[in-house]
Motif scaffolding. Structure first.
Motif, PDB file in Angstrom:
ATOM      1  N   LYS A 246      -6.967   6.695   8.282  1.00  0.00           N
ATOM      2  CA  LYS A 246      -6.833   7.716   7.357  1.00  0.00           C
ATOM      3  C   LYS A 246      -5.408   8.446   7.460  1.00  0.00           C
ATOM      4  O   LYS A 246      -4.749   8.202   8.324  1.00  0.00           O
ATOM      5  CB  LYS A 246      -7.904   8.790   7.239  1.00  0.00           C
TER       6      LYS A 246
ATOM      7  N   LYS B 283      -5.344   3.598   2.768  1.00  0.00           N
ATOM      8  CA  LYS B 283      -5.379   3.460   4.058  1.00  0.00           C
ATOM      9  C   LYS B 283      -4.105   3.493   4.481  1.00  0.00           C
ATOM     10  O   LYS B 283      -2.851   3.130   3.773  1.00  0.00           O
ATOM     11  CB  LYS B 283      -5.997   2.030   4.577  1.00  0.00           C
TER      12      LYS B 283
ATOM     13  N   ASN C  84       0.817  -1.077  -0.054  1.00  0.00           N
ATOM     14  CA  ASN C  84      -0.032  -0.036   0.052  1.00  0.00           C
ATOM     15  C   ASN C  84       0.750   1.166  -0.058  1.00  0.00           C
ATOM     16  O   ASN C  84       0.436   2.082  -0.792  1.00  0.00           O
ATOM     17  CB  ASN C  84      -1.010   0.070   1.241  1.00  0.00           C
TER      18      ASN C  84
ATOM     19  N   ASN D 124      -6.484  10.083   0.697  1.00  0.00           N
ATOM     20  CA  ASN D 124      -7.924   9.536   1.549  1.00  0.00           C
ATOM     21  C   ASN D 124      -9.040   9.496   0.743  1.00  0.00           C
ATOM     22  O   ASN D 124      -9.798   8.439   0.547  1.00  0.00           O
ATOM     23  CB  ASN D 124      -8.212  10.474   2.840  1.00  0.00           C
ATOM     24  N   ASP D 125      -9.217  10.565  -0.433  1.00  0.00           N
ATOM     25  CA  ASP D 125     -10.106  10.466  -1.234  1.00  0.00           C
ATOM     26  C   ASP D 125     -10.131   9.251  -2.214  1.00  0.00           C
ATOM     27  O   ASP D 125     -11.291   8.915  -2.745  1.00  0.00           O
ATOM     28  CB  ASP D 125     -10.266  11.769  -2.058  1.00  0.00           C
ATOM     29  N   ALA D 126      -9.049   9.131  -2.493  1.00  0.00           N
ATOM     30  CA  ALA D 126      -8.534   7.933  -3.467  1.00  0.00           C
ATOM     31  C   ALA D 126      -8.898   6.487  -2.806  1.00  0.00           C
ATOM     32  O   ALA D 126      -8.789   5.652  -3.436  1.00  0.00           O
ATOM     33  CB  ALA D 126      -7.265   8.098  -3.976  1.00  0.00           C
ATOM     34  N   GLY D 127      -9.137   6.551  -1.512  1.00  0.00           N
ATOM     35  CA  GLY D 127      -9.390   5.184  -0.890  1.00  0.00           C
ATOM     36  C   GLY D 127      -8.129   4.597  -0.243  1.00  0.00           C
ATOM     37  O   GLY D 127      -8.143   3.471   0.196  1.00  0.00           O
TER      38      GLY D 127
END
Length: 234
Positions: free
Chosen positions: A217, A211, A180, A206-209
């Motif tokens: 977040k 983690k 990630n 965060n908007d793109a998902g």
């Protein structure tokens, strides 16, 4: 810088990525090339040189030494996309500037001269020092917790700095092993090249998902840590 395209000056491009992996993947290298091709389109470029090593010293960068030798021979101008691609050390950068008799240009410092070079390098030096302090404080906190918040006599390895080096390597290894973080690192590099702040980058992740390592977040400080561990190791 003169971007008119009418001058007859000669230029030498220099690129640097922090690891061999980044050099092979183009991570960071493509962005540098984009900057130079944009600002120096139509210029008389004699050669390009690329190193895939840390920016702490110029002694272990054979391609930079070749670039400097060519610049001296041809009285050409050495060009980098960002000044930290040349060096992260103020004294080294100023030494190169003097050796080239001022024939040094960087896309992130228009009208570069000795004063602006010194200022930018001093800021980079301070940031590198602050990162080192934060890393050491984090390691101290880990040791304090493991010992029930009671200090014990530091080991020989800790006093000589070997324990700190091992701890830093372990932290970097864990980050690099996190898939990630690798994917996030590529985006962070792209957004940072566009001049986005750490907070804006964390919001975009965060908007793109994406983690964080513990599933929460991303915060600005986490984005900064990933950048300096994966994208631009200090």
């Amino acid at each position: 810088m003169d971007f008119s395209g009418s001058d007859k000056k000669k230029y030498v491009f220099y690129f640097r990525v922090s690891t061999k992996r980044q050099g092979e993947s183009g991570l960071g290298l493509d962005a540098q090339r984009t900057y130079l091709n944009h600002f120096y389109s139509g210029k008389n470029v004699l050669a390009e040189f690329t190193d895939a090593v840390s920016g702490k010293s110029i002694d272990n960068r054979p391609q930079l030494l070749k670039a400097l030798e060519l610049c001296k021979k041809e009285k050409s101008i050495l060009v980098v996309a960002k000044i930290d691609r040349l060096s992260r050390n103020t004294e080294q950068a100023l030494s190169i500037y003097r050796d080239l008799e001022g024939r040094l240009e960087s896309c992130d410092i228009p009208n570069l001269d000795k004063f602006t070079l010194t200022l930018f390098m001093a800021i980079a030096d301070r940031e590198r020092e602050l990162i080192s302090i934060r890393t050491k404080n984090a390691l101290d906190e880990v040791i304090r917790r493991r010992n029930g918040k009671n200090w014990r006599e530091a080991s020989a390895a800790y006093k000589t700095g070997e324990a700190s080096k091992s701890g830093i390597l372990a932290i970097k290894a864990k980050a690099l092993a996190n898939a990630n973080n690798k994917r996030a690192g590529a985006l962070i590099s792209e957004y940072r090249d566009k001049g986005f702040s750490w907070q804006i980058i964390s919001d975009k992740l965060n908007d793109a998902g994406f983690k964080a390592s513990k599933g929460g977040k991303f915060q600005a400080v986490q984005v900064q840590r990933i950048y300096y561990r994966i994208v631009e190791p200090v």
